[in-house]
Motif scaffolding. Structure first.
Motif, PDB file in Angstrom:
ATOM      1  N   ARG A 198      90.166  84.360 109.211  1.00 51.98           N
ATOM      2  CA  ARG A 198      89.469  85.481 108.574  1.00 51.98           C
ATOM      3  C   ARG A 198      90.154  86.817 108.885  1.00 51.98           C
ATOM      4  O   ARG A 198      89.501  87.813 109.200  1.00 51.98           O
ATOM      5  CB  ARG A 198      88.011  85.542 109.040  1.00 51.98           C
ATOM      6  N   TRP A 227      85.363  90.581 105.122  1.00 51.31           N
ATOM      7  CA  TRP A 227      85.157  89.658 106.243  1.00 51.31           C
ATOM      8  C   TRP A 227      84.194  90.275 107.256  1.00 51.31           C
ATOM      9  O   TRP A 227      83.399  89.568 107.876  1.00 51.31           O
ATOM     10  CB  TRP A 227      86.472  89.337 106.947  1.00 51.31           C
ATOM     11  N   TYR A 266      82.671  81.255 102.762  1.00 52.29           N
ATOM     12  CA  TYR A 266      83.522  80.559 103.720  1.00 52.29           C
ATOM     13  C   TYR A 266      82.675  79.854 104.779  1.00 52.29           C
ATOM     14  O   TYR A 266      83.020  78.753 105.232  1.00 52.29           O
ATOM     15  CB  TYR A 266      84.492  81.529 104.389  1.00 52.29           C
ATOM     16  N   ASP A 267      81.562  80.464 105.143  1.00 50.38           N
ATOM     17  CA  ASP A 267      80.660  79.858 106.134  1.00 50.38           C
ATOM     18  C   ASP A 267      80.111  78.516 105.676  1.00 50.38           C
ATOM     19  O   ASP A 267      79.790  77.653 106.503  1.00 50.38           O
ATOM     20  CB  ASP A 267      79.492  80.804 106.440  1.00 50.38           C
ATOM     21  N   ARG A 326      80.363  84.815 103.384  1.00 49.30           N
ATOM     22  CA  ARG A 326      79.233  83.885 103.263  1.00 49.30           C
ATOM     23  C   ARG A 326      79.682  82.546 102.695  1.00 49.30           C
ATOM     24  O   ARG A 326      79.263  81.478 103.160  1.00 49.30           O
ATOM     25  CB  ARG A 326      78.145  84.487 102.383  1.00 49.30           C
TER      26      ARG A 326
END
Length: 339
Positions: free
Chosen positions: A217, A278, A192-193, A190
């Protein structure tokens, strides 16, 4: 931007604030704000004495506004400006006046419990850092961020519950940092998004997880070993802080133990999915939380039963065998605020 926050910002933001008619209206606003975000008020928080609820609403409203100014604006430069304005409102509050409803209500809490300004300042500092730092090179840098983004909340709680000592604060800091680390490792995907990476680069490289692996990822052996290491480190912080529970009075024990055990349960879930965060976000099921609550409640009740027995034994023998406790004329008595 969240529609309700946009409305509140338009009404109470810089250049728009109007005087609050009364302290009771300010407190009602803080109650309403907290209840709109009921998911951030776990069941244990409602176990606290009723006379403290409003003070926690006031503190929560301050944190909620600071968090939204950092996360909901959508423009980092504008967020920095607004956080600077929020710091100015905090200074005005500590200077003896306030117009924003959060600070009108919070001023009463600050004065009642003699809460210093630093924890509130530290939270703003962390939200400002969010606007310019999205990755961390070292764990020391990440720990410093936790020191300002998580630890102050525990310190404020100790002040409101009249349990603040340097030792209690040290243990509380350990729990708060451990819980925030657990949340970071739960939300690797989340975060990283939205362009944030909390896994320290030095740790990633130590286990051979390259920047390219991160960008793609990849869940490889290096990533699994990295996550195993970080989960163990977070667990150590939580475990090291657990002695705080027995140092606190009454119902606060349940709240603090639930936070710590909840963090441990998140880490357990990460382990159970093989550290493959991930692909899947680990969550603590409601039945697990219920079991944690019942267990924490049972432990708290057992401590209450055990305490009179220990006190009787002290009177009989003149020696207190409970860990870390001694009987002396100068020994501080715990606050009865939470009983």
């Amino acid at each position: 931007m969240n529609l309700q926050f946009a409305t509140d910002l338009e009404r109470w933001g810089p250049g728009h604030a109007t005087a609050v008619a009364s302290e009771s209206q300010a407190e009602a606003y803080c109650r309403s704000l907290a209840r709109r975000h009921y998911e951030n008020f776990p069941l244990a928080s409602w176990m606290l004495p009723r006379h403290l609820h409003q003070h926690f609403f006031n503190v929560y409203a301050y944190c909620r506004w600071a968090d939204d100014l950092g996360d909901e604006i959508g423009d980092r430069e504008r967020s920095r400006e607004l956080l600077g304005w929020w710091r100015g409102e905090l200074a005005t509050c500590y200077g003896g006046s306030a117009t924003h409803p959060v600070f009108v209500a919070l001023r009463k809490t600050i004065e009642r419990f003699s809460i210093p300004r630093q924890p509130f300042e530290d939270l703003i500092s962390a939200f400002e850092q969010d606007q310019r730092v999205t990755q961390y090179e070292t764990f020391a840098q990440l720990r410093d961020y936790c020191r300002r983004s998580a630890d102050p909340v525990g310190q404020i709680v100790l002040y409101v519950c009249e349990c603040f000592t340097e030792e209690n604060a040290r243990l509380s800091d350990s729990i708060c940092t451990g819980l925030q680390l657990a949340n970071f490792w739960q939300d690797v995907a989340r975060d990283y998004d939205v362009g944030r990476v909390y896994l320290p680069r030095e740790s990633r490289l130590q286990f051979g997880y390259s920047d390219e692996d991160l960008q793609h990822r990849r869940t490889n052996e290096a990533f699994i070993e990295l996550m195993r290491f970080e989960v163990a480190r977070a667990r150590t912080y939580l475990s090291d802080g657990l002695p705080l529970v027995e140092a606190l009075p009454g119902r606060l024990q349940i709240d603090i133990e639930l936070f710590a055990r909840g963090g441990q349960s998140i880490l357990d879930q990460i382990e159970q999915i093989g550290y493959r965060v991930w692909q899947r976000r680990p969550v603590v099921a409601k039945r697990v939380f219920a079991r944690l609550f019942v267990t924490a409640l049972g432990r708290s009740l057992w401590r209450r039963i055990r305490r009179p027995r220990a006190i009787r034994k002290v009177h009989q023998t003149g020696h207190d065998e409970r860990p870390g406790l001694t009987e002396s004329a100068g020994s501080p008595r715990p606050s009865r605020t939470m009983e």
